[in-house]
Design a protein around this motif. Sequence first.
Motif, PDB file in Angstrom:
ATOM      1  N   LYS A  22       0.739  -9.903  10.271  1.00  0.00           N
ATOM      2  CA  LYS A  22       1.536  -8.771   9.838  1.00  0.00           C
ATOM      3  C   LYS A  22       0.849  -8.023   8.694  1.00  0.00           C
ATOM      4  O   LYS A  22       0.192  -8.626   7.854  1.00  0.00           O
ATOM      5  CB  LYS A  22       2.920  -9.243   9.386  1.00  0.00           C
ATOM      6  CG  LYS A  22       3.779  -9.808  10.520  1.00  0.00           C
ATOM      7  CD  LYS A  22       5.152 -10.204  10.009  1.00  0.00           C
ATOM      8  CE  LYS A  22       6.010 -10.755  11.151  1.00  0.00           C
ATOM      9  NZ  LYS A  22       7.377 -11.144  10.681  1.00  0.00           N
ATOM     10  N   ILE A  23       1.016  -6.713   8.706  1.00  0.00           N
ATOM     11  CA  ILE A  23       0.513  -5.872   7.624  1.00  0.00           C
ATOM     12  C   ILE A  23       1.713  -5.185   6.983  1.00  0.00           C
ATOM     13  O   ILE A  23       2.466  -4.488   7.661  1.00  0.00           O
ATOM     14  CB  ILE A  23      -0.486  -4.805   8.120  1.00  0.00           C
ATOM     15  CG1 ILE A  23      -1.684  -5.454   8.812  1.00  0.00           C
ATOM     16  CG2 ILE A  23      -0.964  -3.933   6.963  1.00  0.00           C
ATOM     17  CD1 ILE A  23      -2.680  -4.449   9.353  1.00  0.00           C
ATOM     18  N   GLY A  24       1.892  -5.394   5.680  1.00  0.00           N
ATOM     19  CA  GLY A  24       2.984  -4.742   4.976  1.00  0.00           C
ATOM     20  C   GLY A  24       2.708  -3.263   4.783  1.00  0.00           C
ATOM     21  O   GLY A  24       1.617  -2.761   5.084  1.00  0.00           O
ATOM     22  N   TRP A  25       3.697  -2.568   4.243  1.00  0.00           N
ATOM     23  CA  TRP A  25       3.524  -1.122   4.061  1.00  0.00           C
ATOM     24  C   TRP A  25       2.379  -0.811   3.106  1.00  0.00           C
ATOM     25  O   TRP A  25       1.666   0.188   3.278  1.00  0.00           O
ATOM     26  CB  TRP A  25       4.826  -0.496   3.573  1.00  0.00           C
ATOM     27  CG  TRP A  25       5.247  -0.890   2.180  1.00  0.00           C
ATOM     28  CD1 TRP A  25       6.039  -1.922   1.816  1.00  0.00           C
ATOM     29  CD2 TRP A  25       4.872  -0.218   0.973  1.00  0.00           C
ATOM     30  NE1 TRP A  25       6.195  -1.957   0.451  1.00  0.00           N
ATOM     31  CE2 TRP A  25       5.497  -0.918  -0.094  1.00  0.00           C
ATOM     32  CE3 TRP A  25       4.097   0.895   0.670  1.00  0.00           C
ATOM     33  CZ2 TRP A  25       5.349  -0.548  -1.427  1.00  0.00           C
ATOM     34  CZ3 TRP A  25       3.933   1.262  -0.655  1.00  0.00           C
ATOM     35  CH2 TRP A  25       4.561   0.555  -1.692  1.00  0.00           C
ATOM     36  N   VAL A  70      -0.848   1.626   3.847  1.00  0.00           N
ATOM     37  CA  VAL A  70      -1.243   2.667   2.887  1.00  0.00           C
ATOM     38  C   VAL A  70      -2.711   2.498   2.513  1.00  0.00           C
ATOM     39  O   VAL A  70      -3.470   3.474   2.433  1.00  0.00           O
ATOM     40  CB  VAL A  70      -0.358   2.609   1.623  1.00  0.00           C
ATOM     41  CG1 VAL A  70      -0.933   3.516   0.525  1.00  0.00           C
ATOM     42  CG2 VAL A  70       1.069   3.040   1.944  1.00  0.00           C
ATOM     43  N   ALA A  71      -3.127   1.237   2.323  1.00  0.00           N
ATOM     44  CA  ALA A  71      -4.522   0.948   1.980  1.00  0.00           C
ATOM     45  C   ALA A  71      -5.463   1.383   3.101  1.00  0.00           C
ATOM     46  O   ALA A  71      -6.537   1.933   2.838  1.00  0.00           O
ATOM     47  CB  ALA A  71      -4.694  -0.538   1.697  1.00  0.00           C
ATOM     48  N   ALA A 122      -7.222  -6.647  -0.333  1.00  0.00           N
ATOM     49  CA  ALA A 122      -7.537  -7.965  -0.856  1.00  0.00           C
ATOM     50  C   ALA A 122      -6.326  -8.606  -1.534  1.00  0.00           C
ATOM     51  O   ALA A 122      -6.029  -9.786  -1.344  1.00  0.00           O
ATOM     52  CB  ALA A 122      -8.719  -7.878  -1.834  1.00  0.00           C
ATOM     53  N   LYS A 123      -5.606  -7.813  -2.315  1.00  0.00           N
ATOM     54  CA  LYS A 123      -4.432  -8.326  -3.017  1.00  0.00           C
ATOM     55  C   LYS A 123      -3.318  -8.693  -2.041  1.00  0.00           C
ATOM     56  O   LYS A 123      -2.542  -9.614  -2.301  1.00  0.00           O
ATOM     57  CB  LYS A 123      -3.924  -7.290  -4.014  1.00  0.00           C
ATOM     58  CG  LYS A 123      -4.898  -6.960  -5.137  1.00  0.00           C
ATOM     59  CD  LYS A 123      -5.132  -8.147  -6.051  1.00  0.00           C
ATOM     60  CE  LYS A 123      -3.954  -8.424  -6.939  1.00  0.00           C
ATOM     61  NZ  LYS A 123      -4.205  -9.532  -7.904  1.00  0.00           N
ATOM     62  N   GLU A 124      -3.260  -7.998  -0.914  1.00  0.00           N
ATOM     63  CA  GLU A 124      -2.261  -8.296   0.110  1.00  0.00           C
ATOM     64  C   GLU A 124      -2.497  -9.679   0.714  1.00  0.00           C
ATOM     65  O   GLU A 124      -1.592 -10.303   1.237  1.00  0.00           O
ATOM     66  CB  GLU A 124      -2.295  -7.255   1.226  1.00  0.00           C
ATOM     67  CG  GLU A 124      -1.583  -5.958   0.880  1.00  0.00           C
ATOM     68  CD  GLU A 124      -0.073  -6.089   0.951  1.00  0.00           C
ATOM     69  OE1 GLU A 124       0.464  -6.117   2.053  1.00  0.00           O
ATOM     70  OE2 GLU A 124       0.558  -6.181  -0.121  1.00  0.00           O
ATOM     71  N   LYS A 125      -3.749 -10.171   0.646  1.00  0.00           N
ATOM     72  CA  LYS A 125      -4.093 -11.453   1.259  1.00  0.00           C
ATOM     73  C   LYS A 125      -3.851 -12.628   0.326  1.00  0.00           C
ATOM     74  O   LYS A 125      -4.112 -13.775   0.702  1.00  0.00           O
ATOM     75  CB  LYS A 125      -5.559 -11.441   1.703  1.00  0.00           C
ATOM     76  CG  LYS A 125      -5.832 -10.451   2.836  1.00  0.00           C
ATOM     77  CD  LYS A 125      -7.295 -10.467   3.223  1.00  0.00           C
ATOM     78  CE  LYS A 125      -7.572  -9.492   4.359  1.00  0.00           C
ATOM     79  NZ  LYS A 125      -9.006  -9.499   4.747  1.00  0.00           N
ATOM     80  N   GLU A 126      -3.432 -12.363  -0.897  1.00  0.00           N
ATOM     81  CA  GLU A 126      -3.200 -13.471  -1.846  1.00  0.00           C
ATOM     82  C   GLU A 126      -2.074 -14.391  -1.354  1.00  0.00           C
ATOM     83  O   GLU A 126      -1.100 -13.924  -0.807  1.00  0.00           O
ATOM     84  CB  GLU A 126      -2.821 -12.920  -3.213  1.00  0.00           C
ATOM     85  CG  GLU A 126      -4.034 -12.453  -4.017  1.00  0.00           C
ATOM     86  CD  GLU A 126      -3.666 -12.229  -5.476  1.00  0.00           C
ATOM     87  OE1 GLU A 126      -2.934 -13.051  -6.041  1.00  0.00           O
ATOM     88  OE2 GLU A 126      -4.112 -11.221  -6.028  1.00  0.00           O
TER      89      GLU A 126
END
Length: 297
Positions: free
Chosen positions: A120-123, A127-128, A293-297
């Motif tokens: 899943k990819i968040g909003w 945007v990124a 990158a921060k989304e993958k934390e």
Amino acid sequence: MRQFISGINRGVLFMLLSSFSFAFDGAFAKVLSSGMDSVEVVFFRNGLTMIFVALSIFKLPIKQVGGRPWLLLFRALIGFASMLVFFYNIAHIPLADAITFSRTAPIFTAILAFFFLKEKIGWKGWVAVFIGFLGIVFVMKPDGIMLSKTDFLGLCSGLGAALAYTSVRELNKVYDTRVIVLAFVSTGTIFPAFFMILSEFFHTPMFDFMLGHFVLPQGIQWLYIVLMGLSGAIGQVYMTKAFATTKAGIVGAAGYSIIFFSLIIGIVLGDGLPDIVGLFGILLVVLSGIIVAKEKE
């Protein structure tokens, strides 16, 4: 100065060292490309790494499950193709631009993981992705709907790297990391050798990114070849240390420092300063990569 360095997160410090080393790896490749075709630079770059990895396997035998040879071959081929066009761009456009193109890989990886791995990819992630593609448009500055050859190959380098990274995530489950790397660099040594032999009988400007004549390195070029391989190996070691020390999102964000290192080194090598539009595009790509990158934390 020592207190300042000691206060930096160890994983971030390792990634900064890795990015610095990889920037010099690209710089030596650019210098070598002034006297030899980029396909030959790829040949030497992978050949040195192949020797290092083979020696490590000889000293410490591998332990793995295996069983996915076709995926291993796919990763090797697509990784080699990505490196081939990346090194071609290093030779023909500013170093920072070439590396910016390659750093679109996390953006493509997020999209590929969404469609093929059902991640899943968040909003924020979407945007990124949008910011990243907008940034690369500013870097390319296309004339209408037409892309230059280096722009097209730059996008291919990012997409190819993303496909390679996505496949590595699956291969790591069943293969020793050294086997994955050895398959990649062996492919990246054998194919350039074949292409250089083919170039003795066939050559066309359309495929000059993969065709080229072998020129025996002379004098200081041998030193540059060794330094290129050494800086690439150091970059790989510290990148591995970084991901083993700190959260992937923090490390991945720090990895974008390579663009700024490359910008400075490129200027020293004679690259011009990017115009305001190109610089804005680079910043957008960096921002996009940090968000992903921060989304993958």
